[in-house]
Structures are given as C-alpha cells and as structure tokens.
Design an enzyme around this catalytic site. Structure first.
Site, PDB file in Angstrom:
ATOM      1  N   HIS A 170     -37.965  39.352 -78.396  1.00 53.85           N
ATOM      2  CA  HIS A 170     -36.516  39.276 -78.650  1.00 53.85           C
ATOM      3  C   HIS A 170     -36.286  38.136 -79.645  1.00 53.85           C
ATOM      4  CE1 HIS A 170     -35.138  42.028 -75.400  1.00 53.85           C
ATOM      5  NE2 HIS A 170     -36.257  41.632 -74.817  1.00 53.85           N
ATOM      6  N   LYS A 218     -32.789  36.513 -79.953  1.00 54.80           N
ATOM      7  CA  LYS A 218     -32.306  35.629 -78.892  1.00 54.80           C
ATOM      8  C   LYS A 218     -32.956  34.245 -78.947  1.00 54.80           C
ATOM      9  CE  LYS A 218     -31.227  38.958 -75.157  1.00 54.80           C
ATOM     10  NZ  LYS A 218     -31.554  40.252 -75.753  1.00 54.80           N
ATOM     11  N   HIS A 263     -36.351  49.122 -71.592  1.00 53.52           N
ATOM     12  CA  HIS A 263     -36.477  48.107 -70.551  1.00 53.52           C
ATOM     13  C   HIS A 263     -36.219  48.814 -69.223  1.00 53.52           C
ATOM     14  CE1 HIS A 263     -35.983  45.369 -73.894  1.00 53.52           C
ATOM     15  NE2 HIS A 263     -35.980  44.300 -73.117  1.00 53.52           N
ATOM     16  N   GLU A 299     -36.501  45.863 -64.238  1.00 53.95           N
ATOM     17  CA  GLU A 299     -36.741  44.413 -64.259  1.00 53.95           C
ATOM     18  C   GLU A 299     -36.034  43.791 -63.052  1.00 53.95           C
ATOM     19  OE1 GLU A 299     -36.750  40.651 -67.371  1.00 53.95           O
ATOM     20  OE2 GLU A 299     -35.621  42.445 -67.878  1.00 53.95           O
ATOM     21  N   ASP A 318     -42.253  38.657 -74.900  1.00 56.50           N
ATOM     22  CA  ASP A 318     -40.866  38.785 -74.465  1.00 56.50           C
ATOM     23  C   ASP A 318     -40.017  37.656 -75.058  1.00 56.50           C
ATOM     24  OD1 ASP A 318     -38.840  40.186 -73.268  1.00 56.50           O
ATOM     25  OD2 ASP A 318     -39.292  39.559 -71.241  1.00 56.50           O
ATOM     26  N   ASN A 319     -39.238  36.967 -74.233  1.00 51.61           N
ATOM     27  CA  ASN A 319     -38.303  35.965 -74.731  1.00 51.61           C
ATOM     28  C   ASN A 319     -38.986  34.626 -74.978  1.00 51.61           C
ATOM     29  OD1 ASN A 319     -36.911  38.004 -72.914  1.00 51.61           O
ATOM     30  ND2 ASN A 319     -35.170  37.115 -73.979  1.00 51.61           N
ATOM     31  N   HIS A 368     -43.474  43.433 -77.597  1.00 46.39           N
ATOM     32  CA  HIS A 368     -42.161  43.344 -76.932  1.00 46.39           C
ATOM     33  C   HIS A 368     -41.652  41.909 -77.061  1.00 46.39           C
ATOM     34  CE1 HIS A 368     -39.359  44.609 -73.487  1.00 46.39           C
ATOM     35  NE2 HIS A 368     -39.055  43.329 -73.727  1.00 46.39           N
TER      36      HIS A 368
END
Length: 438
Positions: free
Chosen positions: A83, A86, A232, A235, A333-334, A81
């Site tokens: 991104h 981004k 998602h 959250e 994630d990010n 998972h």
C-alpha cells in the site's frame, strides 16, 4: 569486503555463490546441503545471466572473476501486496490503540486532509526508493480509490509506474469496497483500471448478498477484458468469515481464466479442519493464489485493548495451503502507517519474519521462492529465478547460510540491476519532515 571493480565489466563470472537449488535451472546436478543451498558459478554478460554451473567446474574463458566465498545470492525480490499510497503517515496519523478499526479511521481521516497529488507522490516514491535499495524488482500496490481518491492517486501512481519502469515493475490495483461497484463511481473506477491495464481489486467483508456482489465484480472484469483480480479477504479472527470460499466459488461459477490473488485470509486459521479443507479445495480448483502478510497481521490481529497478551499470530494457514497445492507468497503490506507502524519495504525482513512467525525452517525447502519466484508468477510476470536468459537482477548477501541470513539485518547487501551495482542508499526520513503535521 568484495571488490566491486569486476562488477563494472560488461562480462564477468561470479564464483562460489551459495544459491538455493529450488531457484536454479531444473535438473540441477545436486540437491544441495541439508538446507538446499549449493555453490554455483554465474556468468553475467550484457546485463543478463548467460550461464550457471556448479562451483567445482572452473570457467574456461578468460573473463574477469569475483569470488563470492559462498555468499548467498538470490534473484531480486517481488513484493506482491503493498500500500504505497498509505505509507509513511504514522507520525501525523498514528493508530491510537493498534486495532483494525482505528487504523481504518485514522487512514481515512488522513486521506481526507492530506492526500493531494504531491503528498501521495512523495510518499509513494519514498517507498519505491526503499524497495529498490533493498533489492526489490517488482511491486504490486493497492491504491485507495473510494471517496473520490481515485482522481488524485491513480494518476500519481501511473506517473510513477512510467518513471520507474526501468527500475521497478509497478502494478496498480484498485482498492474499494465491493459495494462501490454497485455505484456509477465504482463502475468508473473499473473503467479506469481497464484503460490503465491495471488490476481490478476490492476489499471484501461478510455480507448476506456477497455472492451477488462478487458476480458484479467478475462481470465488470469480463466486460472490460480485465485478466487480473486481487481481493483483500477475511482479515479478521472471526471464524464465520469465509469470503475466500465465496471468491473461489465465484471464480468457478464465472469460469474466470485470468489470475486471482487473495490476500490475508486470516480467519482460515480459526476455522475447523473440515471447513478449512472445503475452502482450500475450492481455492485450488479455482486456481487462486494466496498472499500472506505476516508482519501487518501480527500487528493487527488479536490486538487487545484490555492489557492482555494476544493469543495467536494472525497469519493464514500457509503450510496447509501449500500442501493442498495452492501457490502462496509472502509480502510486506503496509509500512509506517496506521495499519502497521513499522517496516522498511524490505522483502528480506518479510521473509525473515515469515520464517519465524509461520515456522518455515524445518525444513526451509522451497519457501524462499515465496518472496521472488512465486509472487512473480502470481502477478502474471512469469518466472523470477536464477536461470540463463534472465536479467541479472541479483541480491548478494554477506551471509553464507540461512542461519546467517536470518540472524542479521543484511543491510550491507549488494544489489545488482542488469548486472551492475545499484544505488543502495536508503532515503532519509527527514525528506518527509515537511509532510508531517504535528
């Protein structure tokens, strides 16, 4: 220091590696030490693991050998998972107060201004290079597809998927709101995902007609023979947010036979035990896998703007999910964007922080599988273990035990791809300087 000369041979033995028993072939002859590690000899030939044996058994063939002196060895990491589209925009679009709402606004503003083909490509590739250097072999990245961004970002992601196919397996997932799939633009995204052999995904927020919207997504997937869905969900720390339960009910309602992965699931930790039990039972029955994102959710969840200290860690109920028979992974994630201002695409950091945040250390058990073998299964890629017949994609650490692995950054790790040393040079942040707008 290791002598890497041996690693340039086509066939050789790695002696005295310290490996988690849970990642070794079934029926391994011992259960390891109190933390589940055991010394192993691994034979590598023509880029594959071809034999494993207890370290006490000396190889009988004359192949070159390299004594690892109990250094820990793991299969390559799998990051289920992320991104990448981004990533690395923090310097030009920071989060002003650390909240989820501000992260969303800052990212959308940055995308509208900067996310052209070359900007997205360079930042995504920067993230891939970081991941490769740290030892990751497979990544699933969500791609923002709303507001016309699919026309820019999906072609870039496909180009990178092909360019990197021999280095990192890259899976692509659409990221749109559920409401988008009620529009022609959203249906067009579903068509693109099907044509690309990608994963249909969406972010879910509570809604009075949530079940009907989920039915639309499952029907879109069925009509296009899409076998993987990724959502998602929840959250938030709002205990009334139960989107995960609705996804499980939809999967059962549609008798979906493919893979479903749900990320975040934060609000589950804020709900009463009886509600948790109902949801987890449905998730298990629906065959849904979960992925927790501890670093990003530690950053965002319970963020306070009144100068007070957060009261909870933001992670989902990892232990309870596993006890209920649900497969759970951890992922990054990010990275250096408004949703998470830190990170380096390093799955060892993810696991280290997961151990600390979610208390995975008493005992460690098979939690190490949550960053290699289990996410590989959840992505539909099959097993990712230390077994004969698999590609020799390994990460060799200077650490000998978990206590050492989790204490230092392990930036001096050795990454093997197909049995050969991989480039461990991390890209320089200065390479992105011309993308940063002051």
């Amino acid at each position: 220091m290791l002598n890497p000369v041996v690693l340039h041979h086509d066939r050789y033995w790695l002696l005295n590696a310290h490996c988690p028993v849970t990642l070794l072939p079934a029926h391994w002859p011992d259960g390891g030490d109190r933390t589940g590690l055991t010394p192993v000899n691994l034979c590598i030939a023509d880029g594959q693991l071809v034999a494993l044996q207890p370290a006490a058994v000396l190889p009988s063939d004359p192949l070159p050998t390299l004594d690892l002196e109990r250094r820990m060895v793991l299969p390559g990491f799998v990051d289920s998972h992320t991104h990448l589209d981004k990533g690395h925009i923090w310097e030009r679009s920071p989060n002003p107060d650390g909240t989820f709402t501000s992260a969303l606004h800052a990212t959308r503003t940055d995308a509208a201004t900067h996310w052209h083909h070359e900007d997205v490509r360079r930042r995504m590739e920067f993230g891939l290079r970081c991941s490769e250097a740290h030892g990751t072999t497979a990544i699933r990245t969500h791609i923002d597809c709303g507001r016309g961004q699919a026309e820019i970002s999906l072609p870039v992601a496909v180009q990178l998927r092909e360019a990197w196919r021999d280095r990192i397996t890259l899976q692509l997932v659409s990221l749109v709101g559920l409401d988008d799939f009620l529009t022609p633009a959203g249906v067009a995204v579903a068509d693109q995902i099907a044509d690309l052999g990608a994963v249909l995904g969406a972010v879910i927020y509570p809604h009075p007609d949530l079940d009907a919207r989920l039915d639309t997504v499952f029907q879109l997937a069925s009509d296009r023979q899409i076998q993987q869905l990724d959502f998602h969900v929840d959250e938030t720390k709002d205990p009334t947010s139960m989107s995960l339960r609705h996804v499980a009910q939809a999967a059962l309602r549609h008798r979906f036979q493919g893979h479903i992965l749900c990320g975040h699931c934060c609000s589950l930790a804020m709900q009463p035990p009886d509600e948790v039990e109902k949801t987890l039972n449905l998730v298990r029955d629906a065959g849904i896998d979960l992925v927790s994102l501890p670093m990003c959710n530690l950053f965002l969840q319970d963020r306070r703007t009144d100068g007070t200290t957060p009261r909870w860690r933001g992670v989902t109920l990892a232990h309870e999910a596993r006890q209920a028979g649900i497969a759970l992974s951890f992922a990054s994630d990010n990275c250096r964007d408004p949703f998470y201002g830190f990170g380096d695409h390093d799955m060892l950091e993810v696991w280290t922080q997961s151990v600390r945040i979610a208390h995975l250390d008493y005992p460690y058990g098979d939690w190490i599988r949550a960053v290699n073998d289990q996410p590989s299964h959840s992505m539909g890629l099959g097993a990712n273990r230390l077994e004969p017949g698999r590609s020799a994609d390994l990460v060799i650490f200077t650490a000998r035990w978990y206590s050492e692995l989790l204490a230092r950054s392990q930036h001096d790790r050795l990454v093997l791809r197909h049995g050969k040393p991989s480039d461990r040079t991390l890209p320089d942040y200065r390479e992105l300087d011309d993308l940063v707008v002051s």
